[in-house]
Enzyme design. Structure first.
Site, PDB file in Angstrom:
ATOM      1  N   ARG A   1     -15.101 -18.302  10.433  1.00  0.00           N
ATOM      2  CA  ARG A   1     -16.387 -17.672  10.765  1.00  0.00           C
ATOM      3  C   ARG A   1     -16.603 -16.516   9.703  1.00  0.00           C
ATOM      4  O   ARG A   1     -15.711 -15.696   9.335  1.00  0.00           O
ATOM      5  CB  ARG A   1     -16.073 -16.677  12.191  1.00  0.00           C
TER       6      ARG A   1
ATOM      7  N   HIS B   1     -16.247 -26.529 -21.949  1.00  0.00           N
ATOM      8  CA  HIS B   1     -16.454 -27.935 -21.376  1.00  0.00           C
ATOM      9  C   HIS B   1     -15.377 -28.553 -21.924  1.00  0.00           C
ATOM     10  O   HIS B   1     -15.095 -28.583 -23.211  1.00  0.00           O
ATOM     11  CB  HIS B   1     -17.776 -28.447 -22.122  1.00  0.00           C
TER      12      HIS B   1
ATOM     13  N   GLU C   1      -4.886 -22.037   6.329  1.00  0.00           N
ATOM     14  CA  GLU C   1      -3.798 -21.894   5.296  1.00  0.00           C
ATOM     15  C   GLU C   1      -2.598 -22.564   5.607  1.00  0.00           C
ATOM     16  O   GLU C   1      -2.066 -23.580   4.897  1.00  0.00           O
ATOM     17  CB  GLU C   1      -3.324 -20.730   4.493  1.00  0.00           C
TER      18      GLU C   1
ATOM     19  N   CYS D   1       1.410 -13.095   1.933  1.00  0.00           N
ATOM     20  CA  CYS D   1       0.966 -13.871   0.583  1.00  0.00           C
ATOM     21  C   CYS D   1       1.766 -14.523  -0.223  1.00  0.00           C
ATOM     22  O   CYS D   1       1.638 -15.613  -0.491  1.00  0.00           O
ATOM     23  CB  CYS D   1       0.089 -12.627  -0.226  1.00  0.00           C
TER      24      CYS D   1
ATOM     25  N   GLU E   1     -17.403 -24.262 -15.766  1.00  0.00           N
ATOM     26  CA  GLU E   1     -18.939 -24.025 -16.360  1.00  0.00           C
ATOM     27  C   GLU E   1     -19.943 -24.443 -15.716  1.00  0.00           C
ATOM     28  O   GLU E   1     -21.135 -24.051 -15.905  1.00  0.00           O
ATOM     29  CB  GLU E   1     -18.715 -25.178 -17.585  1.00  0.00           C
TER      30      GLU E   1
ATOM     31  N   TYR F   1      -8.168 -17.055   8.433  1.00  0.00           N
ATOM     32  CA  TYR F   1      -7.291 -17.412   7.029  1.00  0.00           C
ATOM     33  C   TYR F   1      -6.302 -17.964   7.348  1.00  0.00           C
ATOM     34  O   TYR F   1      -5.748 -19.067   6.761  1.00  0.00           O
ATOM     35  CB  TYR F   1      -7.042 -16.026   6.503  1.00  0.00           C
TER      36      TYR F   1
ATOM     37  N   GLY G   1       0.762  -1.292  -0.059  1.00  0.00           N
ATOM     38  CA  GLY G   1       0.170  -0.005  -0.080  1.00  0.00           C
ATOM     39  C   GLY G   1       0.988   1.051  -0.103  1.00  0.00           C
ATOM     40  O   GLY G   1       0.554   2.224  -0.878  1.00  0.00           O
TER      41      GLY G   1
ATOM     42  N   TYR H   1      11.088  -3.990  -5.003  1.00  0.00           N
ATOM     43  CA  TYR H   1      10.486  -2.926  -4.532  1.00  0.00           C
ATOM     44  C   TYR H   1      11.331  -1.798  -4.318  1.00  0.00           C
ATOM     45  O   TYR H   1      10.926  -0.621  -4.526  1.00  0.00           O
ATOM     46  CB  TYR H   1      10.016  -3.335  -2.892  1.00  0.00           C
TER      47      TYR H   1
ATOM     48  N   LYS I   1       3.900 -17.534   1.648  1.00  0.00           N
ATOM     49  CA  LYS I   1       2.786 -18.109   1.961  1.00  0.00           C
ATOM     50  C   LYS I   1       2.172 -19.380   0.701  1.00  0.00           C
ATOM     51  O   LYS I   1       2.284 -20.519   0.724  1.00  0.00           O
ATOM     52  CB  LYS I   1       1.475 -17.678   2.436  1.00  0.00           C
TER      53      LYS I   1
ATOM     54  N   THR J   1       4.484  -6.952   4.424  1.00  0.00           N
ATOM     55  CA  THR J   1       4.072  -8.055   5.106  1.00  0.00           C
ATOM     56  C   THR J   1       3.588  -8.998   3.697  1.00  0.00           C
ATOM     57  O   THR J   1       3.893 -10.184   3.826  1.00  0.00           O
ATOM     58  CB  THR J   1       2.589  -7.852   5.819  1.00  0.00           C
ATOM     59  N   CYS J   2       2.925  -8.459   2.812  1.00  0.00           N
ATOM     60  CA  CYS J   2       2.457  -9.525   1.847  1.00  0.00           C
ATOM     61  C   CYS J   2       3.416 -10.173   1.031  1.00  0.00           C
ATOM     62  O   CYS J   2       3.373 -11.236   1.024  1.00  0.00           O
ATOM     63  CB  CYS J   2       1.652  -8.653   0.768  1.00  0.00           C
TER      64      CYS J   2
HETATM   65  P1  NDP Z   1      -8.678 -13.972  11.291  1.00  0.00           P
HETATM   66  O1  NDP Z   1      -9.573 -12.698  11.918  1.00  0.00           O
HETATM   67  O2  NDP Z   1      -8.874 -14.340   9.809  1.00  0.00           O
HETATM   68  O3  NDP Z   1      -8.811 -15.325  12.193  1.00  0.00           O
HETATM   69  C1  NDP Z   1      -8.418 -15.081  13.660  1.00  0.00           C
HETATM   70  C2  NDP Z   1      -8.865 -16.480  14.382  1.00  0.00           C
HETATM   71  O4  NDP Z   1      -8.402 -16.367  15.699  1.00  0.00           O
HETATM   72  C3  NDP Z   1     -10.268 -16.799  14.252  1.00  0.00           C
HETATM   73  O5  NDP Z   1     -10.373 -18.038  14.150  1.00  0.00           O
HETATM   74  C4  NDP Z   1     -10.677 -16.308  15.780  1.00  0.00           C
HETATM   75  O6  NDP Z   1     -11.744 -16.877  16.401  1.00  0.00           O
HETATM   76  C5  NDP Z   1      -9.742 -16.629  16.397  1.00  0.00           C
HETATM   77  N1  NDP Z   1      -9.437 -15.782  17.733  1.00  0.00           N
HETATM   78  C6  NDP Z   1      -9.323 -14.675  17.815  1.00  0.00           C
HETATM   79  N2  NDP Z   1      -9.447 -14.083  19.038  1.00  0.00           N
HETATM   80  C7  NDP Z   1      -9.174 -15.141  19.850  1.00  0.00           C
HETATM   81  C8  NDP Z   1      -8.856 -15.290  21.088  1.00  0.00           C
HETATM   82  N3  NDP Z   1      -8.886 -14.357  22.138  1.00  0.00           N
HETATM   83  N4  NDP Z   1      -9.022 -16.726  21.653  1.00  0.00           N
HETATM   84  C9  NDP Z   1      -9.119 -17.804  20.590  1.00  0.00           C
HETATM   85  N5  NDP Z   1      -9.130 -17.677  19.319  1.00  0.00           N
HETATM   86  C10 NDP Z   1      -9.381 -16.318  18.958  1.00  0.00           C
HETATM   87  O7  NDP Z   1      -7.067 -13.727  11.491  1.00  0.00           O
HETATM   88  P2  NDP Z   1      -5.668 -14.236  10.719  1.00  0.00           P
HETATM   89  O8  NDP Z   1      -4.820 -13.899  11.716  1.00  0.00           O
HETATM   90  O9  NDP Z   1      -6.081 -15.612  10.366  1.00  0.00           O
HETATM   91  O10 NDP Z   1      -5.604 -13.321   9.613  1.00  0.00           O
HETATM   92  C11 NDP Z   1      -5.536 -11.870   9.712  1.00  0.00           C
HETATM   93  C12 NDP Z   1      -6.042 -11.267   8.274  1.00  0.00           C
HETATM   94  O11 NDP Z   1      -5.186 -11.293   7.499  1.00  0.00           O
HETATM   95  C13 NDP Z   1      -7.518 -11.757   7.886  1.00  0.00           C
HETATM   96  O12 NDP Z   1      -8.592 -11.478   8.347  1.00  0.00           O
HETATM   97  C14 NDP Z   1      -7.201 -11.487   6.297  1.00  0.00           C
HETATM   98  O13 NDP Z   1      -7.894 -10.206   6.299  1.00  0.00           O
HETATM   99  C15 NDP Z   1      -5.850 -11.450   6.351  1.00  0.00           C
HETATM  100  N6  NDP Z   1      -5.354 -12.599   5.309  1.00  0.00           N
HETATM  101  C16 NDP Z   1      -5.699 -12.801   4.081  1.00  0.00           C
HETATM  102  C17 NDP Z   1      -5.181 -13.710   3.223  1.00  0.00           C
HETATM  103  C18 NDP Z   1      -5.591 -14.080   2.070  1.00  0.00           C
HETATM  104  O14 NDP Z   1      -6.398 -13.168   1.568  1.00  0.00           O
HETATM  105  N7  NDP Z   1      -5.552 -15.317   1.440  1.00  0.00           N
HETATM  106  C19 NDP Z   1      -4.222 -14.894   3.951  1.00  0.00           C
HETATM  107  C20 NDP Z   1      -3.891 -14.448   5.304  1.00  0.00           C
HETATM  108  C21 NDP Z   1      -4.247 -13.407   6.090  1.00  0.00           C
HETATM  109  P3  NDP Z   1     -13.328 -16.722  15.856  1.00  0.00           P
HETATM  110  O15 NDP Z   1     -13.701 -17.104  14.454  1.00  0.00           O
HETATM  111  O16 NDP Z   1     -13.927 -17.562  16.849  1.00  0.00           O
HETATM  112  O17 NDP Z   1     -13.657 -15.242  16.227  1.00  0.00           O
END
Ligand code: NDP
Length: 452
Positions: free
Chosen positions: A209, A440, A186, A48, A445, A182, A16, A99, A51, A42-43
């Protein structure tokens, strides 16, 4: 002559920040980029890109098993993790250099050091040798991203974050991954693909979620089928370190004894050291920098984009926010980005991609929803014997007949959904999908042949 050293100082040379700086400079803004770590962010360096390289690497074990189903004889197939990590790091060095060149070739200055905002128009930069230098600017852009955050419990310091997980010298024999977002799903796919005994521990009933419920169920069952052990509806209460492994105490009373524990429980805005509280910059409850439609904070000369604002934490969103900021502030174009129908993918195994609303979200928003669904075993899996199934869904608003959501779990979902996202962004009706001739034989499809 300007009263300031620069028109713009960008703090953070991630995707960004780099786009913000390059486009601003292309409009003639005298721009300085400040980066404490390596340019790339980060990405490119810790998310990204590395990963996805490891996702590719981990998929070969399943592909070899598929090849055997297609009557290839595969002898002596094994991976070399240490060599792979070195090759991956070499590729990241190459991208980092790109970069640096992108920033410098666009006419910006680049300084290595940690930036702190001293007042609305002044940034101090602490260099590696401790020396501090100050520069003034008419505008300051905060583009510092986020960092992993862990819940509080005894022994949480033993969890590694995703930065470390991407850079392990040695592959563990077993791993617990805490979380089901996420990053957690992954990395579960990556470690499992390399034959690591992988345990996914999370507090919800299903992974991911906020995603479509059928997709969440399908990913859970595919993960189990591929050998990942799921511990849902539990939390970690304590981790004890032994000589060469860990005891992980779960809230249901079970204790796991595994080689490594990774935390993937969300990310927080990376604001420490920026001095934002000292200048009374408005922050949200998670430390996110609060901004208006112009990416502007409560201090007129200070702006923020990307993960540090915690709006939509996806790289392409940060890039677009930065580009639009540069267009508005230095290009004399009143341009804003749209946050509707942002597609995203989860590179789990199988992968997931979505655009628009899930059925649950659409119902909540008051739409009369018609759901179209196709669930099948991909042609490749018939002979390979791979039990993995693909699921695709379209969510249609019954009143307007517009397609308002598309969801897929299965191979190449990100590649397929990117095209569907254009149709949805353009306001395509279900009848437009129906009138489109399919390619096809392909999985894609199915998106134009769903009739019920
Ligand atoms: P996420 O927000 O996707 O997931 C966080 C996880 O941690 C959820 O399972 C959540 O549980 C759990 N959690 C949060 N707080 C607690 C707690 N106090 N105790 C126990 N469990 C907890 O975060 P990530 O770290 O996986 O990724 C961060 C962000 O990075 C993503 O939201 C996304 O925007 C970005 N990202 C995108 C990717 C892509 O585009 N492919 C790849 C990786 C990251 P619950 O669901 O119950 O809230």
């Amino acid at each position: 002559m300007s009263d300031y050293d620069y028109d713009l100082i960008v703090i953070g040379a991630g995707s960004g920040g780099t786009r913000t700086a390059r486009i601003s400079a292309s409009y003639g803004a005298k721009t300085l980029v400040v980066e404490g770590d390596r340019a790339g962010g980060t990405c490119v360096l810790r998310g990204c890109v590395p990963k996805k390289l490891l996702v590719y690497a981990s998929q070969f074990s399943e592909q070899v098993s598929d090849a055997e189903g297609f009557c290839w004889q595969v002898d002596g197939f094994k991976s070399n993790w240490n060599k792979l990590i070195k090759k991956k790091n070499k590729e990241l060095d190459r991208l980092h250099e790109i970069y640096v060149n992108l920033i410098k070739n666009s006419g910006c200055d680049l300084i290595s050091g940690w930036g702190k905002i001293e007042d609305p128009n002044l940034v101090s930069i602490t260099k590696e040798n401790g020396k501090i230098i100050n520069f003034s600017a008419k505008k300051i852009m905060i583009a510092v991203g986020g960092e992993a955050s862990f819940p509080e419990f005894e022994g949480n310091q033993y969890m590694i974050n995703s930065d470390k997980a991407l850079d392990l010298n040695q592959l563990p024999k077993s791993i617990a991954i805490y979380g089901s977002g996420y990053i957690a799903v992954e990395f579960a796919g990556i470690f499992n693909g390399f034959g690591v005994d992988t345990h996914l521990i999370f507090r919800a009933d299903k992974v991911l979620r906020g995603f479509d419920n059928d997709i969440r169920d399908q990913l859970m069952s595919s993960m189990k089928e591929k050998g990942i052990t799921i511990h849902n509806e539990v939390t970690i209460s304590k981790i004890n370190k032994n000589n060469d492994n860990y005891n992980i105490n779960l809230s249901n009373g079970n204790i796991l004894n595994l080689d490594l524990v990774m935390g993937a429980t969300g990310r927080n805005p990376k604001i420490s050291g920026l001095g934002l509280k000292d200048i009374d910059l408005n922050l949200g409850s998670r430390g996110e920098v609060l901004v208006n439609n112009y990416a502007q904070t409560n201090i007129n000369s200070i702006y923020a984009i990307g993960d540090v604002t915690d709006k939509v934490t996806l790289t392409p969103v940060a890039i677009n926010e930065g580009h639009a900021f540069a267009d508005r502030e230095f290009g004399n174009k009143e341009r804003f980005i749209s946050y509707d129908n942002i597609p995203s993918a989860v590179f789990s195994q199988p992968s997931i991609a979505v655009v628009g609303l899930s059925k649950e979200e659409a119902v909540k928003k008051g739409y009369q929803v018609i759901e179209f669904k196709s669930e099948f075993r991909a042609m490749k899996n018939t002979i390979s014997g791979n039990p993995e199934r693909t699921l695709m869904k379209l969510i249609v608003d019954d009143n307007s007949q517009k397609v308002i959501g598309a969801h897929m779990i299965g191979p190449d979902s990100a590649e397929i959904i990117q095209g569907i996202a254009i149709a949805i962004k353009a306001g395509a009706l279900k009848s437009d999908f129906d009138a489109t001739i399919g390619i096809h034989p392909s999985a894609a499809e199915e998106f134009v042949t769903m009739r019920s």
